[in-house]
Write a protein that holds these residues in place. Structure first.
Motif, short mmCIF file in Angstrom:
data_model
loop_
_atom_site.label_atom_id
_atom_site.label_comp_id
_atom_site.label_asym_id
_atom_site.label_seq_id
_atom_site.Cartn_x
_atom_site.Cartn_y
_atom_site.Cartn_z
N GLU A 1 87.27 -53.96 53.22
CA GLU A 1 88.51 -53.66 53.94
C GLU A 1 88.47 -52.24 54.50
O GLU A 1 88.07 -51.29 53.82
CB GLU A 1 89.71 -53.81 53.01
N GLY A 2 88.88 -52.09 55.76
CA GLY A 2 88.95 -50.78 56.38
C GLY A 2 87.66 -50.31 57.02
O GLY A 2 87.61 -49.22 57.60
N LYS A 3 86.60 -51.11 56.91
CA LYS A 3 85.32 -50.75 57.51
C LYS A 3 84.90 -51.80 58.53
O LYS A 3 85.47 -52.88 58.59
CB LYS A 3 84.24 -50.58 56.44
N ARG A 4 83.90 -51.45 59.32
CA ARG A 4 83.39 -52.38 60.32
C ARG A 4 81.87 -52.44 60.24
O ARG A 4 81.21 -51.42 60.05
CB ARG A 4 83.78 -51.94 61.74
N ASP A 5 81.34 -53.63 60.39
CA ASP A 5 79.91 -53.78 60.59
C ASP A 5 79.59 -53.44 62.04
O ASP A 5 80.48 -53.34 62.89
CB ASP A 5 79.46 -55.22 60.31
N ARG A 6 78.30 -53.26 62.32
CA ARG A 6 77.90 -53.12 63.70
C ARG A 6 76.62 -53.92 63.95
O ARG A 6 75.79 -54.09 63.07
CB ARG A 6 77.71 -51.65 64.11
N LYS B 1 85.15 -45.90 66.98
CA LYS B 1 85.45 -47.21 66.38
C LYS B 1 84.30 -47.71 65.52
O LYS B 1 84.52 -48.38 64.50
CB LYS B 1 85.75 -48.22 67.49
N ALA B 2 83.08 -47.38 65.89
CA ALA B 2 81.91 -47.84 65.13
C ALA B 2 81.91 -47.32 63.71
O ALA B 2 81.32 -47.94 62.82
CB ALA B 2 80.62 -47.44 65.85
N VAL B 3 82.58 -46.18 63.49
CA VAL B 3 82.65 -45.61 62.13
C VAL B 3 84.09 -45.56 61.65
O VAL B 3 84.43 -44.79 60.75
CB VAL B 3 82.00 -44.21 62.08
N SER B 4 84.96 -46.37 62.26
CA SER B 4 86.37 -46.50 61.85
C SER B 4 87.10 -45.16 61.86
O SER B 4 87.90 -44.86 60.97
CB SER B 4 86.45 -47.15 60.46
N GLU B 5 86.83 -44.35 62.89
CA GLU B 5 87.47 -43.04 63.01
C GLU B 5 88.25 -42.91 64.32
O GLU B 5 88.49 -41.81 64.80
CB GLU B 5 86.43 -41.92 62.90
N GLU B 6 88.66 -44.03 64.89
CA GLU B 6 89.34 -43.97 66.19
C GLU B 6 90.71 -43.32 66.11
O GLU B 6 91.31 -43.01 67.16
CB GLU B 6 89.47 -45.37 66.79
N GLY C 1 96.43 -34.43 66.89
CA GLY C 1 95.96 -35.08 65.68
C GLY C 1 94.51 -35.50 65.74
O GLY C 1 93.98 -36.05 64.77
N TYR C 2 93.84 -35.22 66.85
CA TYR C 2 92.42 -35.58 67.00
C TYR C 2 91.55 -34.34 66.87
O TYR C 2 91.98 -33.22 67.12
CB TYR C 2 92.18 -36.27 68.34
#
Length: 529
Positions: free
Chosen positions: A353-358, A473-478, A487-488
């Motif tokens: 949860e909260g992560k993404r594969d690539r 997005k690839a490292v769930s930091e969008e 905030g960025y």
């Protein structure tokens, strides 16, 4: 206390038309955007530093979502033959190198590409022996999924007609059954033990040279896979920890080869700019060497469908192992059969949860596979420059029927799939403007034709997103990276050109004015004058 950035154009990429003229940052984060006048009024009590963009255009910091940073450094340090366009030229360059190399020492070169040569001739043992047998010779193919060596190299490695072909690899042989010196994928491992040893100082130098070049190309970060190839993985990790620091900032997300995972995870430590990303798994090879794993045979060689690096069950097992460590996976997939294996593994073992594969490359897909991908938390890690490098010869490999589902970047986005953009350096040039240009035009700048599959062209905004918010997005930091808004992170790439106000071929004449990581200018052309 904060910094006012002014005197140019700001493209926050929050939408395709968004524009500002100034940014206020504090403690490594963006606090406000707008006009210079408004920001000076709102933040006058906190502005302690001012940086003039000198008419340049600021973008969110560029991120290369897939490269090999140390390999890129090696290419900068070694003999690079990736632009050589004939066997005669290759032989001349290697002969000159051999004449300057003591007898018995290796002659090494990076990046041969037989598709640029007459008759697509591979420079195998017969050609390399004409150059020298007094030296072992090794050339990596541009894709790094194959290498060639001469008779001297084969002898040193003990590779003969009796050598058993390793699983996931190919030892190319002639009609008499003798190795030609052309080794694909896992067969390369047979040669590596006799290649010159690589020590820590060499790895450090390669990383330092690569980072300098990445900063000069406007990169504030990159997702890189290097830890398995240079001595102990933990030692290479320590080199990253040492070289990237408060004086040399770069956001490095390290993909971890599955065979190095246990050692790396045990050795990892907290670092402000170096993080561990996905577990890297190779599912197949490359189209150029016909080792990408396809559902149907190659159109120009019906005897093969390519190579599966791992059986379906083994790929599933490796994915399950990554899940035990709470990690996503990053799977190299070029062919549609390899993609089918990979998607099956992700479906069977969901990402935490909260992560993404690539999934990396995806050069051959089909509608059924894309429909399955839409149901998964996965980012498609694409390399737009491959369109330029692989066409038109890739049509011979795949045939027209499969071409409509190949290199289909626009289709991915239109079908709602998340995409990130990278170079795969050192396989392709690292310059992000080349990748952006290729995504938008699908041709080389010197070419004048209708473009390769023009229906798959991206807009400039979509192409820029690949190298900014897509990488995030690839490292769930969008939510903290990839845009310029409150905030960025204060990571910026400043070009001397507003790409939105110029033509695609003009983009390649642009230059990087500044690269900013964590509110710190790490590259500035003004300091070089």
């Amino acid at each position: 206390m904060g910094t006012l950035w002014f005197g140019g154009t700001v493209r926050p990429l929050t939408d395709s038309s968004a524009v500002a003229s100034a940014v206020f940052t504090e403690n490594g984060m963006v606090e406000d955007t707008g006009t210079e006048e408004d920001l000076r009024l709102r933040w006058q009590e906190k502005i302690t530093e001012e940086i003039n963009l000198q008419g340049g255009t600021m973008y969110p910091g560029f991120t290369d979502s897939h490269l090999h940073i140390i390999g890129h450094g090696e290419k900068l340090l070694k003999l690079d033959v990736s632009t050589v366009k004939s066997i005669a030229e290759l032989k001349r360059i290697l002969t000159e190198k051999a004449e300057k190399t003591p007898a018995g020492e290796w002659v090494l070169a990076e990046g041969f590409n037989e598709n640029l040569y007459e008759n697509c001739t591979v420079p195998d043992r017969s050609i390399l022996d004409d150059i020298t047998v007094d030296h072992p010779v090794m050339l990596t193919r541009v894709c790094r999924h194959a290498m060639v060596t001469n008779s001297t190299g084969l002898k040193l490695a003990g590779i003969t007609e009796k050598t058993v072909e390793p699983e996931g690899g190919i030892i190319v042989k002639d009609t008499d059954g003798r190795p030609t010196g052309y080794l694909h994928d896992q067969a390369q491992e047979l040669l590596k033990p006799v290649l010159p040893p690589v020590d820590r100082s060499y790895v450090k130098r390669a990383l330092e040279v690569a980072l300098m070049d990445l900063h000069q190309n406007g990169f504030t970060g990159g997702h890189t896979e290097d830890l398995f190839y240079y001595n102990a993985p933990s030692e290479t990790l320590d080199v990253f920890y040492e070289v990237i620091n408060q004086q040399n900032k770069f956001r490095a997300n390290l993909l971890v080869h599955h065979e190095a995972a246990e050692e790396v995870f045990a050795h990892a430590e907290e670092h402000p700019y170096v993080t561990l990303g996905s577990v890297k798994i190779f599912a197949d090879g490359a189209l150029g060497g016909r080792t990408a794993f396809l559902k149907e045979p190659y159109s120009d060689d019906p005897s093969t469908k390519g190579v599966a690096i791992h059986a379906r069950e083994e790929l599933e097992r490796l994915t399950a192992e990554a899940r035990k460590s709470g990690m996503p996976v990053a799977v190299h997939v070029i062919g549609d059969a390899a993609l089918d294996y990979a998607v099956g593994a992700l479906e069977k073992y969901p990402v935490p949860e909260g992560k993404r594969d690539r999934l990396i490359h995806l050069q051959v897909t089909d509608r059924e596979l894309r429909n399955r991908l839409r149901k998964l938390p996965v980012v498609l890690d694409i390399q737009p420059r491959f369109t330029v490098s692989d066409f038109p010869w890739v049509e011979e490999r795949l045939g027209r029927k499969r071409l409509k589902d190949s290199f289909a970047w626009k289709t991915f986005l239109e079908e709602g799939l998340m995409c990130a953009g990278g170079s795969d350096a050192p396989i392709e040039p690292v310059n992000p403007l080349l990748g952006i240009h290729a995504a938008v035009t699908r041709r080389s700048p010197e070419e004048n034709h209708e473009d390769y599959m023009p229906e798959e062209k991206l807009s400039l905004y979509e192409a820029l997103q690949l190298f900014t918010s897509g990488g995030a997005k690839a490292v769930s930091e969008e939510n903290v990276s990839g845009l310029i808004q409150k905030g960025y992170r204060a990571d910026f790439t400043v070009l001397n050109t507003d790409l939105f106000s110029s033509e695609p071929d003009e983009w390649l004449n642009s230059s990087v004015l500044m690269t900013v990581v964590d509110d710190t200018v790490v590259y500035d052309t003004r300091r070089r004058k």
